[in-house]
Design a protein around this motif. Structure first.
Motif, PDB file in Angstrom:
ATOM      1  N   LEU A 123       0.860  -1.185   0.000  1.00 25.90           N
ATOM      2  CA  LEU A 123       0.000   0.000   0.000  1.00 25.90           C
ATOM      3  C   LEU A 123       0.893   1.230   0.000  1.00 25.90           C
ATOM      4  CD1 LEU A 123      -2.991   0.917   0.197  1.00 25.90           C
ATOM      5  CD2 LEU A 123      -2.643   1.117   2.663  1.00 25.90           C
ATOM      6  N   ARG A 124       0.743   2.079  -1.007  1.00 22.11           N
ATOM      7  CA  ARG A 124       1.591   3.256  -1.132  1.00 22.11           C
ATOM      8  C   ARG A 124       0.821   4.527  -0.784  1.00 22.11           C
ATOM      9  NH1 ARG A 124       5.329   1.843  -6.466  1.00 22.11           N
ATOM     10  NH2 ARG A 124       5.700  -0.334  -5.922  1.00 22.11           N
ATOM     11  N   LYS A 125       1.585   5.607  -0.632  1.00 21.83           N
ATOM     12  CA  LYS A 125       0.964   6.888  -0.272  1.00 21.83           C
ATOM     13  C   LYS A 125      -0.069   7.306  -1.311  1.00 21.83           C
ATOM     14  CE  LYS A 125       4.942   8.656   2.315  1.00 21.83           C
ATOM     15  NZ  LYS A 125       5.987   9.706   2.398  1.00 21.83           N
ATOM     16  N   LEU A 126       0.195   6.994  -2.571  1.00 18.00           N
ATOM     17  CA  LEU A 126      -0.731   7.362  -3.641  1.00 18.00           C
ATOM     18  C   LEU A 126      -2.059   6.633  -3.493  1.00 18.00           C
ATOM     19  CD1 LEU A 126      -0.569   9.308  -6.005  1.00 18.00           C
ATOM     20  CD2 LEU A 126       0.040   7.397  -7.489  1.00 18.00           C
ATOM     21  N   ASP A 127      -2.017   5.380  -2.988  1.00 22.18           N
ATOM     22  CA  ASP A 127      -3.255   4.634  -2.740  1.00 22.18           C
ATOM     23  C   ASP A 127      -4.090   5.317  -1.661  1.00 22.18           C
ATOM     24  OD1 ASP A 127      -2.918   2.387  -4.531  1.00 22.18           O
ATOM     25  OD2 ASP A 127      -1.328   1.697  -3.204  1.00 22.18           O
ATOM     26  N   ILE A 128      -3.418   5.779  -0.618  1.00 22.76           N
ATOM     27  CA  ILE A 128      -4.122   6.449   0.481  1.00 22.76           C
ATOM     28  C   ILE A 128      -4.726   7.766   0.005  1.00 22.76           C
ATOM     29  CG2 ILE A 128      -3.849   7.496   2.770  1.00 22.76           C
ATOM     30  CD1 ILE A 128      -1.556   5.471   3.239  1.00 22.76           C
TER      31      ILE A 128
END
Length: 302
Positions: A123-128
């Motif tokens: 899970l990456r920052k872009l997903d959040i």
């Protein structure tokens, strides 16, 4: 015609079909209970997928699976079509099409989140960030613009719409381990799920499903949304030389769908629907951007 142009044509045809189904859902649900609509649609889908397999010369594959794969067909059939469409149709039965349809599109984001614990993806920052943007759009649509009050127009309907995204994403995670031919697998899922749906329909609403516009709309859903669209999209993915260009076509569908909802159903499209939908599509675009970058790295060998 190049393979990429063929892929784009198949993709556009699929998007056009997807754009009409929210309208078809509401037309059918004006006279039918969700389970009655589901029964008609699944029967129609089973017939059309059987015809497709016969035309393609793959009908014999239906009888060449192992016992475990037939058991798998029953289990997956309980999820899709039984549970998923019952919950989705329940949402459309309670909410205006312009609200239920955009909320359902957040399933792609849910898939990304569920892939972390179940498929071991990061899970990456872009997903959040994508999630925050998407669900801000959900709140705008669900509250019809009254964001500060957090007063949902129909909490149960919103819950069903969001619940359907979890079911659909879960189904596709399970499907990653499915070794059956995609069309054969979908056909068997629907075939094995059909008796369960028929039993529930008989027990709760009765098997008298009538005729006319509602019946025709339910048949349309089964033939095109559950059957033909799946096959066309499969062709688009197989033909595509650049899958991201074809995948991006899905962002047209929800906006085109509003045109059908306005002119056929007569729903006055609220400003909050446009704002919420733009937020949801923007969040999904961000999430897909990460996926496209990962694919480019793999292709380039980086």
């Amino acid at each position: 015609m190049s393979n990429q142009k063929q892929a784009m044509l198949f993709g556009l045809a699929t998007v056009l079909l997807w754009s009409t189904v929210a309208t078809a859902f509401k037309l059918a649900l004006r006279e039918l209970a969700p389970v009655q609509m589901l029964l008609i649609a699944v029967v129609s889908s089973v017939v059309v997928m059987a015809a497709i397999l016969m035309v393609q010369g793959r009908w014999s594959m239906v009888f060449q699976l192992s016992r475990g794969q037939y058991a798998q067909s029953f289990g997956m059939g309980l999820i899709n079509p039984c549970l998923y469409y019952f919950v989705l149709f329940g949402a459309f039965d309670r909410l205006p099409a312009q609200e239920a349809q955009p909320l359902n599109y957040t399933w792609a984001l849910v898939l990304a989140y569920l892939s972390v614990p179940f498929l071991g993806q990061r899970l990456r920052k872009l997903d959040i960030l994508a999630g925050l943007i998407c669900y801000a759009g959900v709140v705008v649509i669900a509250t019809r613009g009254a964001v500060t009050s957090l007063s949902f127009s129909d909490p149960l309907g919103v819950g069903l719409a969001l619940g359907s995204t979890v079911i659909w994403a879960s189904y596709w995670i399970i499907a990653t381990r499915d070794t059956r031919d995609p069309v054969v697998g979908l056909f068997l899922n629907f075939l094995f799920g059909l008796p369960v749906i028929a039993l529930i329909c008989w027990w709760t609403e009765g098997l008298e499903v009538g005729s006319g516009t509602a019946f025709g709309a339910a048949v349309y859903v089964g033939v095109f949304e559950m059957g033909v669209a799946f096959v066309l999209w499969s062709y688009a993915m197989k033909k595509a030389e650049n899958t991201s260009k074809v995948s991006n076509l899905i962002f047209i569908s929800p906006f085109l769908s509003l045109v059908f909802i306005y002119f056929i159903l007569g729903e006055q499209i609220l400003a909050s629907t446009y704002v919420g939908l733009i937020l949801i599509m923007g969040g999904l675009w961000l999430q897909q951007k990460k996926v496209r970058r990962r694919q480019e790295v793999v292709v380039s060998g980086g």
